[in-house]
Design a protein around this motif. Sequence first.
Motif, short mmCIF file in Angstrom:
data_model
loop_
_atom_site.label_atom_id
_atom_site.label_comp_id
_atom_site.label_asym_id
_atom_site.label_seq_id
_atom_site.Cartn_x
_atom_site.Cartn_y
_atom_site.Cartn_z
N UNK A 210 5.32 29.92 -8.39
CA UNK A 210 5.75 31.27 -9.48
C UNK A 210 6.70 31.10 -10.51
N UNK A 211 7.41 31.81 -11.03
CA UNK A 211 8.41 31.75 -12.57
C UNK A 211 9.77 32.37 -11.30
N UNK A 212 10.35 32.66 -11.97
CA UNK A 212 11.39 33.05 -11.88
C UNK A 212 11.20 34.85 -11.55
N UNK A 213 11.53 35.82 -11.46
CA UNK A 213 11.22 36.96 -11.23
C UNK A 213 12.87 37.85 -11.08
N UNK A 214 12.69 39.02 -11.74
CA UNK A 214 14.08 40.03 -11.36
C UNK A 214 14.08 40.21 -12.81
N UNK A 215 15.55 40.53 -12.72
CA UNK A 215 15.91 41.40 -14.21
C UNK A 215 16.03 39.70 -15.66
N UNK B 221 -1.19 32.21 -13.85
CA UNK B 221 -0.47 33.17 -13.27
C UNK B 221 0.11 33.15 -11.65
N UNK B 222 0.96 33.59 -11.11
CA UNK B 222 0.77 33.54 -9.65
C UNK B 222 0.61 35.15 -9.07
N UNK B 223 0.96 35.93 -10.23
CA UNK B 223 0.26 37.52 -10.10
C UNK B 223 -0.93 37.68 -10.06
N UNK B 224 -1.96 36.70 -10.64
CA UNK B 224 -3.38 36.45 -10.30
C UNK B 224 -3.98 35.83 -8.84
N UNK B 225 -2.88 35.55 -7.79
CA UNK B 225 -3.19 34.53 -6.97
C UNK B 225 -4.03 35.90 -5.70
N UNK B 226 -4.85 36.02 -5.05
CA UNK B 226 -5.67 36.86 -4.71
C UNK B 226 -5.76 36.62 -2.96
N UNK C 43 5.08 26.52 -15.80
CA UNK C 43 5.97 25.80 -14.78
C UNK C 43 5.96 24.97 -13.94
N UNK C 44 5.30 25.57 -12.50
CA UNK C 44 5.44 24.73 -11.60
C UNK C 44 4.67 23.60 -11.72
N UNK C 45 3.34 23.82 -12.16
CA UNK C 45 2.54 23.12 -12.60
C UNK C 45 3.00 21.45 -13.63
N UNK D 130 13.81 37.49 -15.73
CA UNK D 130 12.41 36.95 -15.35
C UNK D 130 11.98 35.68 -16.91
N UNK D 131 11.26 34.90 -15.87
CA UNK D 131 11.22 34.07 -16.79
C UNK D 131 9.64 33.83 -16.75
N UNK D 132 8.73 34.84 -16.10
CA UNK D 132 7.18 34.46 -16.28
C UNK D 132 6.54 35.73 -16.90
N UNK D 133 5.70 34.66 -17.85
CA UNK D 133 5.48 34.67 -19.23
C UNK D 133 4.27 35.97 -19.62
N UNK D 134 3.88 36.84 -17.80
CA UNK D 134 3.44 37.91 -17.87
C UNK D 134 4.27 38.90 -17.35
N UNK D 135 5.55 38.29 -16.68
CA UNK D 135 6.53 39.77 -17.22
C UNK D 135 6.52 39.32 -15.60
N UNK D 136 5.62 40.51 -15.22
CA UNK D 136 5.75 40.97 -13.51
C UNK D 136 4.76 40.49 -12.98
#
Lengths: 430, 747, 207
Positions: free
Chosen positions: B674-679, B650-655, B624-626, B681-687
């Motif tokens: 990252x993508x929109x989170x919460x209820x 995914x922003x989740x992979x950021x160490x 999304x952001x890129x 959410x638009x993150x393609x990896x959900x969390x």
Amino acid sequence: MTEVVATNQTILVVGAGISGITAAVEAAETGKNVVLVEKRAYMGGRISQLYKYFPKLCFPSCGLEINQRRLSAQGGITVLTMAEVSGVTGAEGDYTATVKISPRYVNENCTACGACADAVEAEFDNDHNYGMDKHKGAYLPYNMAKPERFVIDPRIIGTEDAEKAKAACKYDAIDLDMQEETVEFKAGAIIWATGWTPYDANKIQPYGYDRYDNVITSVEFERMMDKFGPTGGKILRPGDGKEAKDIAFIQCAGSRDRNHLKHCSRICCMASLKQSTYITEQYGAEDEDAKGTIYYIDIRSIDRFEDFYRKVQNDPKISFVKSKVANIIVDKENNPVVKGVDTEGYHRYETKHDLVVLAVGMEPNVTKESFPVEIAINEHGFIEADEANGGIFAAGCASDALDVNRAVQSATAAALRAVQVVNKVAGAEG
Amino acid sequence: MANYDKKLGAYICSGCGIGDRLDVSQLETTAKRDGKAANCKTHDFLCSKAGVEMIQKDIDDGEVNHVIIGGCSRRSKIEAFRFPEAAVTRANLREGCIWIRPDNDEAQETTQEMADDLIRMACAESKYMNIPTASGEQELNKTLLVVGGGITGMTTALESAKAGYNVVLVEKAAELGGWMAQLHKRTPNKMPYAAPQDTGIDATIAAVNDHANITVHLNTTVSKTEGAPGRFKVELAVESGSASTVDVGAIVQASGFNMFDPANVPAMNHDKSADIVTNMELEALANAAGDGPIKRPSDGKQVSSVIFIQNVGQNSEEEGHLPYHSGIGDMVSIKQAMYFKHLNGDCDTTILFDNLRTPGAAGEDFYRAGQDAMVTFRKGIASEVVAGGDLEVKFKDMILDEEFTESADLVVLDVGMVPNSGPDPYAADNLPKDEDGNPIEEENAVSVESILNLDYRQGTDLPHLRHGFTDSHFICFPYETRRTGIYSAGPVRRPMDIHQTMEDAAGAAMKAIQALENAGKGRAAHPRSGDLSYPLFRKEGCTQCKRCTVECPFGAINEDEKGFPVFNESRCRRCGTCMGACPVRVISFDNYSVDTVGQQIKNVDIPDEFDEKPRILVLACENDAYPALDMAGQNGIEYSSFARIIPVRCLGSVNTIWLTDALNSGYDGIVLMGCSKGDEYQCHFVKGSEMAHYRMGKIADTLQTLSLEEERVATYEVAITDIQRAPKLINDMAETIEQIGMSPFKF
Amino acid sequence: MSLNTAMVEKYRNNFLQEVAGNVEEGDWVKMCMQCGVCAGSCPLGNAWEHTPQKLFMMIRANKRDEVLTSDSMWMCTSCYNCIVRCPRELPITHIMHGLATYAKKLGLAPQSNPTQWFSETFWNNMMKKGRVNELKLGLSLYFKDGFVSGIKESIAHQKLGMNMMKAKRMAPMEIMGGHGVKDLSGLQKMIKKAQDIEAERLEANSK
């Protein structure tokens, strides 16, 4: 000359909207060879013209980005744009398709650098924005257009503009002598994903779309919200360019109506509920002038979508009137005035709004008469599942009025049915 | 992991204005000198046939196996630069450099610096990555497990078998057929959509039983599921006590639904009279009637008037009611009203509805057919059914705006579907928390029986989305569950009618077949479809902290008896959330690792503090952001030349080590997108995005340790449409740095 | 037993069936989906106590007396706007007239309603000579509320009358009785026969 490598284990997908892309990708990711044929110069279909999806209010371009990436990551999919299937012969497991490809006048050398567009002068109505603005005679249809290649409008061919475009291109990508061509190839199964078209609002005489500037359609409203759309993301009255704050949504504009489309188009209720949230998005909750009114017969926000309906019902800015609007007139300031009777308890109204949005219905894109092949079609023009259809399967809105979620469901199911056919062919051929 | 000599080749395109705006020979020097690319070439039209052939020749000659393309964005010309036998990285000189910078002398210097860094970064990434190859752990198993023998499960089985796959079909009850076998007739699925149709269920059951590729297990439940796509081991328990094990490649859960209990709506008095029945109970009455009239249960009197009350306990915020709507009840009631019209002569039939939900072409046709058959439709909200000799229904007619009481021989309650989905692995996350953050268990919480009994670290069943449905919440990808290779179909996924359920079954079968085929080849499932990389793990460094096993959005990672993670690669979606979570950095992928990103960060040239040229690290979600930043370039929207943008899976992979390293090495600011989170959410990896935001919430401590200002790190939710906003967020950071000053950590 | 009572007995409170079986085009009433476009489209809508769509709902709600004694359907001027716009193509205009006629036959039509009075006057006028005597019909309309107001009305419309005479659209001698159709008694017999058949049909329906 376009070459298509295909066998009778190939799946032909007609239409590269969300349904066609889904069917193509799901089949290809299962190892199948796919030819994807699209009439427009780019993929994405109607969803590329939507601002947000209900009920999440997320952006269609987000999923399209992933789908387009999946599509180009797969070696197994051949995409033909500006192409239409003109004939199909043969039977299940052994079809021959004839596809007519219109000249794009731009070849695969194009780097999408944009020099040609800078060079040309002529402008034409922009179909991507339903004619609400213009594009150049050489243009990229929109930001995410795939193939990422410019298009030369055929109307500049033979003019000085065409030569200017050609001269501006450093990559020999413009070929003004390109001709229409016809290709023929084999396919074992065909998925018909030709989608829908918005019902022609000009035909709904009492609503005056043809004569009032400030009566627009729901699909046009979507384009207005796009920051790269015709109004730069603002809700503006086409009549005077002023911001529209008090907006009416008229449901069943052309649907559930024997004078127009007899069927219920299913998506329009949710679409208008969604669009009603654009008002707050645009003006904030504090702006008291910003408000929406939804005129409806039945709100069909079925199953999980009821959450969303309740959310909108609880929004003090949005009101609901159970009524099919009788007609629209305009006052001296060119404001649309909506007239009718609220049937819940019988209240007459004659209400002025800044802008009226007609929730236009879904009409199947391909009419019964223009199908290149014998197929079971119901009286509304949608393809019916039928044994007699052989190896031809409908996906998405070619099969019924469907929302995106259900179109994808239908396309995934269609992909399996096509896979069944080509697996059978593969089995027979060893 | 691949073991080979890396031969880096950097190919720089001078087309699309790159050569006009940048000193390309300097870029080549940078690639050679700093990027250690042995083979460097420049081409004025790299994506042309000649350009691509030039690269291909070097690959074929064995000169190059790691290709670095300096030219347009990784999102552009994908087909041209696809070299399956090589590792490919891209330096985004066009969309990510010249197009976002003004074309003037003043900007030239910083634009060139940006480009040089992009080349260094791409070379560093290339140097530290490997060409992914499948692990060899994978297996091809062409058998599917289908759980549930109703119409959904049977259709899944038949459709899969028709495609040439084997099916093990498990049904808890003694017979196949589910709810559909209890129906008198079904709503029509054929034109002209005018009358109830035979269900055809017997033929379907026979087809399932007769099919050579389908094995049916009745009276059977799944007592244990372990393994991964391609190699699931499923233990089946028969009611009698015996057990067996089957090996399957993928699973479809079609566990269906139960009917809502009308006792939750006391005013309907369902328990007070035998003549107040639910829609499903009416089917039984119609079946019992044979070809004769339907009789009322209390005294066997032929029904001469019936009232259907729609939406009982549905779409309601009241306690014990369903907050959603089954959506199909109006169609069902029209069908049932027609039973009376067919069997009971001129029986008065009234349907009290609120919004008549008969959508689509078939729906509206059937509504008209119902009206034509003299069914009376009234927009009315029922408040009470009074039980007694003759039943009375109290309701408000919304059109006439008036309260009515009508009597009837029989009252039918349209109750909704309740998904039979097993316990939600994350139910505790949704419970209110006490002061210590522990979930407060609900009183009288009913324990739900597991359907799949997954032997997974993160729970026994598919995660619920909302209201107990296992839907994915992706509009564009409705089948994607959070358990790879396990798909749900039919009303357990979301409420649906028979027609839709059968489509859904075919769709789920497609996905399951695809999952097992790809598992067999070691290829990832959606959204990184086809990726051959998988999590690599350096066990000796692992501290068994379990963060990876807890944070994996797909519950892919189990723990062994010593508490070490077990990755189950075909369950993995390659998002890298585990890699981001790992505090000791022992998890990586061949083509994406702590180093492939970390080294990009380190290889950026950090100017002296007094040069007044800050460096801003931007880690942007590749989905999304890129793309948003790319499209900013496409539209000539400028942003700071001090930004160094790295796409992440995914922003989740950021160490957090990346951030610490960046700050330590003198970066002045960091922007995470990252993508929109919460209820919603638009993150393609959900969390993933949510995890990242959570982790970044704790970055303040790190900043404090380094005595740096908190504003130097900013985390945002960015959508793909934020084409104007994303550049602005970068510029905001540049401004912030101007205010708070340069980082003191430049050496 | 009156026809009205017989009908009540026969349809045991299912007025929708009664309308479907006895009212001209009454079978269409069941097809209404309560969208209200007829109500909003009626140019005289303001004058209606109950709109067509509401009348249809009242029929379904068995509000028999309220519907049949209502003057609403007598307000219809046959402009056909509602028929044109009705998404279900209900012949609403015809149903309105059908309901009015039915109410009249059952003796339930509102006595004071001017439209009803005019319809009756028109009918009687026509039945005398087999054609409408426009002069007499016009005058009877003017004098409906008594002699004085009749004179006033006539004077008010004097110019219109003169012009009509000049254009030969009105013949003053018609006041003497006027001309009729060729076979007046034949026509009257024919109408009588039709009325008898209709009455028989209703009579039979009420059994």
